[in-house]
Design a protein around this motif. Structure first.
Motif, PDB file in Angstrom:
ATOM      1  N   LEU A  79      -0.992  25.896  57.914  1.00 33.96           N
ATOM      2  CA  LEU A  79      -0.484  26.632  56.773  1.00 33.96           C
ATOM      3  C   LEU A  79       0.909  27.124  57.153  1.00 33.96           C
ATOM      4  O   LEU A  79       1.059  27.965  58.036  1.00 33.96           O
ATOM      5  N   ALA A 114       4.031  29.278  56.567  1.00 31.25           N
ATOM      6  CA  ALA A 114       4.391  30.509  55.856  1.00 31.25           C
ATOM      7  C   ALA A 114       5.900  30.686  55.967  1.00 31.25           C
ATOM      8  O   ALA A 114       6.420  30.967  57.044  1.00 31.25           O
ATOM      9  N   TYR A 158      -5.537  32.742  54.734  1.00 29.39           N
ATOM     10  CA  TYR A 158      -5.578  32.523  56.186  1.00 29.39           C
ATOM     11  C   TYR A 158      -7.012  32.580  56.708  1.00 29.39           C
ATOM     12  O   TYR A 158      -7.436  31.724  57.495  1.00 29.39           O
ATOM     13  N   LYS A 159      -7.768  33.548  56.244  1.00 27.14           N
ATOM     14  CA  LYS A 159      -9.149  33.711  56.715  1.00 27.14           C
ATOM     15  C   LYS A 159     -10.050  32.583  56.206  1.00 27.14           C
ATOM     16  O   LYS A 159     -10.823  31.995  56.980  1.00 27.14           O
ATOM     17  N   VAL A 178      -1.286  29.143  61.469  1.00 26.96           N
ATOM     18  CA  VAL A 178      -0.115  29.410  60.638  1.00 26.96           C
ATOM     19  C   VAL A 178       1.150  29.126  61.442  1.00 26.96           C
ATOM     20  O   VAL A 178       1.246  29.507  62.618  1.00 26.96           O
ATOM     21  N   ALA A 217      -5.741  30.365  64.198  1.00 29.96           N
ATOM     22  CA  ALA A 217      -6.656  30.887  63.185  1.00 29.96           C
ATOM     23  C   ALA A 217      -7.568  31.943  63.785  1.00 29.96           C
ATOM     24  O   ALA A 217      -7.762  32.009  65.005  1.00 29.96           O
ATOM     25  N   ARG A 259      -6.623  40.600  60.262  1.00 33.53           N
ATOM     26  CA  ARG A 259      -5.615  40.597  59.198  1.00 33.53           C
ATOM     27  C   ARG A 259      -4.339  41.318  59.612  1.00 33.53           C
ATOM     28  O   ARG A 259      -3.231  40.787  59.422  1.00 33.53           O
ATOM     29  N   VAL A 281      -2.259  39.111  62.196  1.00 38.26           N
ATOM     30  CA  VAL A 281      -1.578  37.927  61.677  1.00 38.26           C
ATOM     31  C   VAL A 281      -0.469  38.322  60.710  1.00 38.26           C
ATOM     32  O   VAL A 281       0.619  37.727  60.704  1.00 38.26           O
ATOM     33  N   GLU A 282      -0.685  39.349  59.894  1.00 38.89           N
ATOM     34  CA  GLU A 282       0.354  39.777  58.956  1.00 38.89           C
ATOM     35  C   GLU A 282       1.576  40.296  59.710  1.00 38.89           C
ATOM     36  O   GLU A 282       2.716  39.997  59.336  1.00 38.89           O
TER      37      GLU A 282
END
Length: 231
Positions: A75, A77, A173-174, A180, A211, A215, A218-219
């Protein structure tokens, strides 16, 4: 940066070349979609490269990519400062599946071409139901070997500014359980909505984020990496 007469002339030439050319490519997508996915895919990539050519030779904008863009199973971003990075995606990666807003997918002509190409439609106001539909669509494209590409801020952010990530990013993401790859971009300095300027746009590919992270972790990592060119 002050707008100069040369900026105005270059921008007008760009509009006169790129937008009529886009109509030709949309027609090309319709024709090649009758033949098969591969010819249609090449047409979309050709449109993206045509845009890059117009930027280089009409606007005087060069592109520099620092690092290697991923090809599949991730993914991506990406920071979102202008339409430049959205249009350039098919030229950067192998058949990426982007996440455009629903209203863009419904536009006459362009929206039809986008649906033929294959995109993950984002409906922000539909809550959990929309998220489930996005995840199902994204999984299907990922299973085909296509990299997924999202703008996690949800909208264009002025150059040099930070914006919080949309809540849907963490959910994707989850549920997708994909690593990512964050990408910083500084296109907003040059690729303005009206009078564009010459110079170099940089895309900086950040380190892969695996992965399964919490939260908040990763954010924080993604937010830091996509703003790496803001300094």
């Amino acid at each position: 940066m002050r707008t100069t007469p040369l900026d105005v002339v270059r921008s007008i030439l760009f509009y006169l070349m790129f937008y009529p050319g886009t109509l030709v490519f949309i027609t090309g997508v319709w024709l090649t979609s009758l033949i098969g996915q591969e010819p249609m895919r090449r047409t979309v990539r050709g449109w993206s490269r045509f845009h890059r050519w117009c930027c280089r030779w009409l606007l005087g904008i060069r592109l520099k990519i620092e690092g290697e863009m991923p090809e599949e199973g991730v993914l991506v971003a990406m920071k979102h400062e202008s339409f430049f990075e959205a249009i350039d995606l098919p030229a950067q990666m192998n058949f990426p599946a982007p996440f455009p807003k629903a209203e863009l997918v419904e536009l006459p002509g362009w929206g039809w071409a986008a649906r033929q190409y294959g995109v993950v439609k984002v409906e922000r106001e539909q809550g959990a139901r929309a998220l489930r539909a996005m995840v199902a669509s994204a999984r299907g494209f990922s299973a085909q070997g296509r990299p997924l590409a999202i703008f996690p801020e949800g909208t264009r952010v002025p150059s040099g500014e930070r914006a919080p990530l949309q809540s849907g990013f963490a959910g994707l993401y989850k549920l997708l359980a994909l690593p990512v790859v964050p990408v910083a971009v500084d296109s907003g300095r040059l690729y303005h909505r009206l009078w564009k300027k010459s110079g170099t746009i940089t895309l900086r590919v950040g380190p892969r984020i695996e992965a399964g992270l919490p939260r908040e972790v990763v954010e924080a990592l993604v937010l830091e990496e996509i703003n790496a060119l803001n300094g």
